[in-house]
Design a protein around this motif. Sequence first.
Motif, PDB file in Angstrom:
ATOM      1  N   VAL A  48      -5.440   2.208  -2.634  1.00  0.00           N
ATOM      2  CA  VAL A  48      -5.361   1.255  -3.444  1.00  0.00           C
ATOM      3  C   VAL A  48      -4.179   0.313  -2.729  1.00  0.00           C
ATOM      4  N   THR A  49      -4.493  -0.999  -2.801  1.00  0.00           N
ATOM      5  CA  THR A  49      -3.636  -2.003  -2.457  1.00  0.00           C
ATOM      6  C   THR A  49      -3.338  -3.001  -3.396  1.00  0.00           C
ATOM      7  N   PHE A  53     -10.414  -7.400   1.778  1.00  0.00           N
ATOM      8  CA  PHE A  53     -10.021  -6.755   0.322  1.00  0.00           C
ATOM      9  C   PHE A  53     -11.050  -7.008  -0.623  1.00  0.00           C
ATOM     10  N   ILE A  54     -11.616  -6.245  -1.422  1.00  0.00           N
ATOM     11  CA  ILE A  54     -12.396  -6.311  -2.624  1.00  0.00           C
ATOM     12  C   ILE A  54     -11.658  -5.890  -3.790  1.00  0.00           C
ATOM     13  N   ARG A 105       0.972  -1.345  -0.149  1.00  0.00           N
ATOM     14  CA  ARG A 105      -0.023  -0.018  -0.016  1.00  0.00           C
ATOM     15  C   ARG A 105       0.829   1.189  -0.086  1.00  0.00           C
ATOM     16  N   GLN A 106       0.779   1.932  -1.093  1.00  0.00           N
ATOM     17  CA  GLN A 106       1.536   2.984  -1.137  1.00  0.00           C
ATOM     18  C   GLN A 106       1.345   4.155  -0.190  1.00  0.00           C
ATOM     19  N   GLU A 107       0.200   4.172   0.326  1.00  0.00           N
ATOM     20  CA  GLU A 107       0.015   5.269   1.309  1.00  0.00           C
ATOM     21  C   GLU A 107       0.515   5.157   2.580  1.00  0.00           C
ATOM     22  N   GLU A 145      -8.931  -3.087  -2.789  1.00  0.00           N
ATOM     23  CA  GLU A 145      -9.447  -2.020  -2.039  1.00  0.00           C
ATOM     24  C   GLU A 145      -9.641  -2.493  -0.444  1.00  0.00           C
ATOM     25  N   LYS A 146      -9.101  -1.979   0.414  1.00  0.00           N
ATOM     26  CA  LYS A 146      -9.476  -2.292   2.053  1.00  0.00           C
ATOM     27  C   LYS A 146     -10.642  -1.725   2.360  1.00  0.00           C
TER      28      LYS A 146
END
Length: 456
Positions: free
Chosen positions: A402-403, A428-429, A389-391, A422-423
């Motif tokens: 975004v994962t 996660f979906i 996860r870039q964040e 997406e978490k």
Amino acid sequence: MIINEPPKNTEVEQQILGALIKDPTHSNSRETIDSLCDDDFFGMAHRLIFNEIKTMSENKESIDLITLDNNLSKKSDQYGGFVYLADMNKNTTGNYNLPAYVAIVKKCSQLRKLAKILVDASDMINQGAEPVEITEIIDNELKDAAVSSSGAELRHINTVEGDWLDRLDERMKQGGACAGLSTGIDELDERINGIGEEYLVIVAGAPSMGKTLFCQTLAANIGVDQKKNVMFFSMEMSEIELYERFVSGVGNVPAKELRAARLDAQAFGRVEVALTSLRTSGIHITDQPKQSVGQIRAKVRRHKLKNPDLSAIFIDYLGLMKLGKADRHDIAIGNITRDLKELAKEVKVPIILCVQANRYKAPMRPNMSNLKDSSCIEADADLIMFVHRQEVLEPETLLKGVTELIIAKDRHSDGNGTVYMEKINGKFIPLNVEQVARMQHEEENRLNPVPAKRGM
């Protein structure tokens, strides 16, 4: 414990050594040298003689009475001397019976090893060792004793044809569905074609990336949605913490609302749905800390006997497992991953193992070099996926939410690439591809802004 005379056959050992001295280049002699090791022989003298014959053979040295005696005399005086070598050479019946003799020596060797295991177990009991420790040591020693035997003979490749055709027929009946266990994430299944029944799967990530949550998402998809039998070993979180995470994901309830107990009527309804789903699921959990491979193996075998439909095993995580004795840390890690791979093959159930990755800096993405003790893990794994996860690394990124699931190794389906997720509320979906592309374009512009054109 009463100790009887250890199983041995001195005459057969002498026949083998005499035949090897007389004609070491015979096909049966070469096969004997490859099939046996020095500790298959009972006496020290026979071990020394065989070990020297094997060493000389591997070094392409000429083997006869003179050269063998010369080499042995330089290393030890416990081999019996030239006269003993000459007597064995003179009295041997030849090389043609060597395969039968090898079988006899192997059998005696195996029986001695089994007797030693029983004696060691008895000594540990008398010394007051813990039952778990005794069981683990016996299990490992029995495995080593089994590995030391020659095992089954090789089969011609055409004998596998029928089994393969049966598997192909099953795949065709599925109408193009993934060949292995479905992860419940369509794009991931399309890339890897499902998880094979004997896979060792590595889910890696730096701290706070979400590797445990991803494993729980897979466990819920398999154990709740597909109603399949799942084992989840949690060495980091307690059973209650783990259960609450499952309630959050299955019920689509924010974790912070559960922790604060701020639940309206709608949220209570979703919690009830989650509880009902988990009651009828196939998920089995344990939060026993610092478990060894031996303890996990014992639990898996017992569970598999009671539940032949066991479909997946999750272990969270490698860094919290009890290491066995080894000269170096990386060797101990390698022993764990090797044993887990062997366990997956034995019970024919995939094992999904969480692994901590080394920290890295933005804008990097994780790769094999970020795995601690990566050479051992990479060699044993069938599938390696990094959760990124870039964040977490870069709070100002536009890729918030975004994962990235980065498939770094796929031994069987060549599914390397990235799946975007997406978490949301404890799970996660899949994320919309167009949405990801737009966010990536905006992130690229942020990192590499186009200089403003100057006016005339």
